[in-house]
Design a protein around this motif. Structure first.
Motif, short mmCIF file in Angstrom:
data_model
loop_
_atom_site.label_atom_id
_atom_site.label_comp_id
_atom_site.label_asym_id
_atom_site.label_seq_id
_atom_site.Cartn_x
_atom_site.Cartn_y
_atom_site.Cartn_z
N LYS A 161 74.10 -38.23 -29.79
CA LYS A 161 74.72 -39.12 -28.81
C LYS A 161 75.07 -40.45 -29.45
N THR A 162 76.11 -41.10 -28.94
CA THR A 162 76.51 -42.43 -29.38
C THR A 162 76.22 -43.42 -28.26
N PHE A 163 75.49 -44.49 -28.58
CA PHE A 163 75.09 -45.49 -27.61
C PHE A 163 75.76 -46.83 -27.91
N PRO A 164 76.43 -47.47 -26.95
CA PRO A 164 76.77 -48.89 -27.09
C PRO A 164 75.57 -49.72 -26.65
N MET A 165 75.25 -50.77 -27.39
CA MET A 165 74.03 -51.53 -27.10
C MET A 165 74.31 -53.03 -27.20
N GLY A 166 73.56 -53.79 -26.43
CA GLY A 166 73.59 -55.23 -26.58
C GLY A 166 72.72 -55.67 -27.74
N TYR A 167 73.11 -56.73 -28.43
CA TYR A 167 72.39 -57.21 -29.62
C TYR A 167 72.09 -58.70 -29.48
N LEU A 168 70.84 -59.07 -29.72
CA LEU A 168 70.40 -60.46 -29.67
C LEU A 168 69.41 -60.69 -30.80
N ALA A 169 69.62 -61.75 -31.56
CA ALA A 169 68.70 -62.09 -32.65
C ALA A 169 68.55 -63.60 -32.73
N ALA A 170 67.38 -64.04 -33.17
CA ALA A 170 67.12 -65.47 -33.36
C ALA A 170 66.31 -65.64 -34.64
N ARG A 171 66.53 -66.77 -35.30
CA ARG A 171 65.84 -67.06 -36.55
C ARG A 171 65.63 -68.56 -36.66
N VAL A 172 64.44 -68.96 -37.08
CA VAL A 172 64.11 -70.37 -37.30
C VAL A 172 63.84 -70.55 -38.79
N ASN A 173 64.64 -71.38 -39.45
CA ASN A 173 64.47 -71.66 -40.87
C ASN A 173 63.58 -72.89 -41.06
N LEU A 174 62.58 -72.76 -41.89
CA LEU A 174 61.71 -73.89 -42.18
C LEU A 174 62.29 -74.65 -43.37
N PRO A 175 62.81 -75.86 -43.16
CA PRO A 175 63.56 -76.59 -44.20
C PRO A 175 62.78 -76.75 -45.50
N LEU A 176 63.49 -76.61 -46.62
CA LEU A 176 63.00 -76.87 -47.97
C LEU A 176 61.95 -75.88 -48.46
N THR A 177 61.68 -74.83 -47.70
CA THR A 177 60.64 -73.88 -48.09
C THR A 177 61.17 -72.49 -48.39
N GLY A 178 62.33 -72.14 -47.82
CA GLY A 178 62.83 -70.77 -47.91
C GLY A 178 62.19 -69.84 -46.91
N LEU A 179 61.21 -70.33 -46.16
CA LEU A 179 60.53 -69.51 -45.17
C LEU A 179 61.30 -69.47 -43.85
#
Length: 246
Positions: A161-179
């Motif tokens: 089966k083929t599903f259309p899906m909603g997509y939501l993502a979030a990301r918090v970058n910690l400055p100067l650390t690469g984390l």
């Protein structure tokens, strides 16, 4: 064919990013053992994949590649391939039936599950600084194979089966650390079937392309008479991934 297509995109991503200064390419891969639970059915009652078939862990392989750019109206893109495979055996404490084949109480049976998912996601990033927010749509192609075997006989069924899906993502970058820390959700509910997956992650991206990411991922697959198959499956566990970003 799916693996060949995704492999070609992975190999082509770095030259593309180098040729276009406003384009970032990223990809990553990991393999892990995830716990699996739930039921399957085909023409009979529900079969518990843990207690009836002896399935408890699923080997998962994940490979993803994406491209992001600085043009506001054109979406970013990601392709992700996920494959789950597990086999087990168990002595039945009750009789079960799968796709017209009966298996008796006291009989030793084996179960096999193969689930392959190919995602294509288009998304926009309306917020992209210390906090990054992605909104978009995913089209997911699912190919699932189920097999139950007993004494000299077996029954199998496939659901595609083929599903259309909603997509939501979030990301918090910690400055100067690469984390960074973040998460994402893909979800759809329609025609009595549900497909959802959730990922929470923490990672580190170096200044030399390489990165590492750890997290927890969970997939829920509820099918209502898809190619004659009903499922209520949950697959999830922690993972550790290697990543590259150009």
């Amino acid at each position: 064919m799916k693996r060949l297509m995704l492999g070609a995109l992975v190999l082509g991503a770095p030259p593309l990013a180098q040729a276009a200064p406003l384009v970032d390419a990223y990809f990553g891969a990991y393999t892990w053992d995830a716990e699996i639970s739930g039921d399957i059915a085909s023409g009979g009652g529900n079969i518990d994949v843990e207690h009836d078939l002896g399935l408890d862990e699923s080997r998962e392989n994940v490979l993803f590649v994406g491209v992001e750019h600085a043009i506001p109206l054109i979406p970013n893109a990601r392709i992700r391939h996920m494959e789950f495979s597990e086999g087990g055996s168990h002595t039945l404490g009750r009789g079960i039936s799968f796709n017209g084949q009966d298996f008796l109480a006291g009989e030793e049976v084996s179960g096999d599950l193969d689930l392959e998912l190919l995602d294509g996601t288009l998304y926009w990033s309306p917020l992209n600084n210390v906090v990054k927010l992605d909104l978009g749509v995913t089209v997911r192609r699912m190919e699932a194979d189920f097999k139950v075997s007993g004494l000299g006989r077996s029954a199998s069924e496939s659901a595609n089966k083929t599903f259309p899906m909603g997509y939501l993502a979030a990301r918090v970058n910690l400055p100067l650390t690469g984390l960074y820390v973040g998460g994402e959700v893909n979800a759809i509910t329609y025609d009595g079937s549900d497909m959802r997956d959730y990922t929470a992650r923490v990672g580190w991206q170096s200044d030399f392309l390489l990165g590492v990411e750890a997290g927890y991922s969970r997939l829920e697959v509820e099918l209502d008479d898809v190619s004659g198959v009903d499922t209520d499956l949950e697959i999830g566990g922690p993972y550790l991934a290697a990543t590259l970003r150009f």
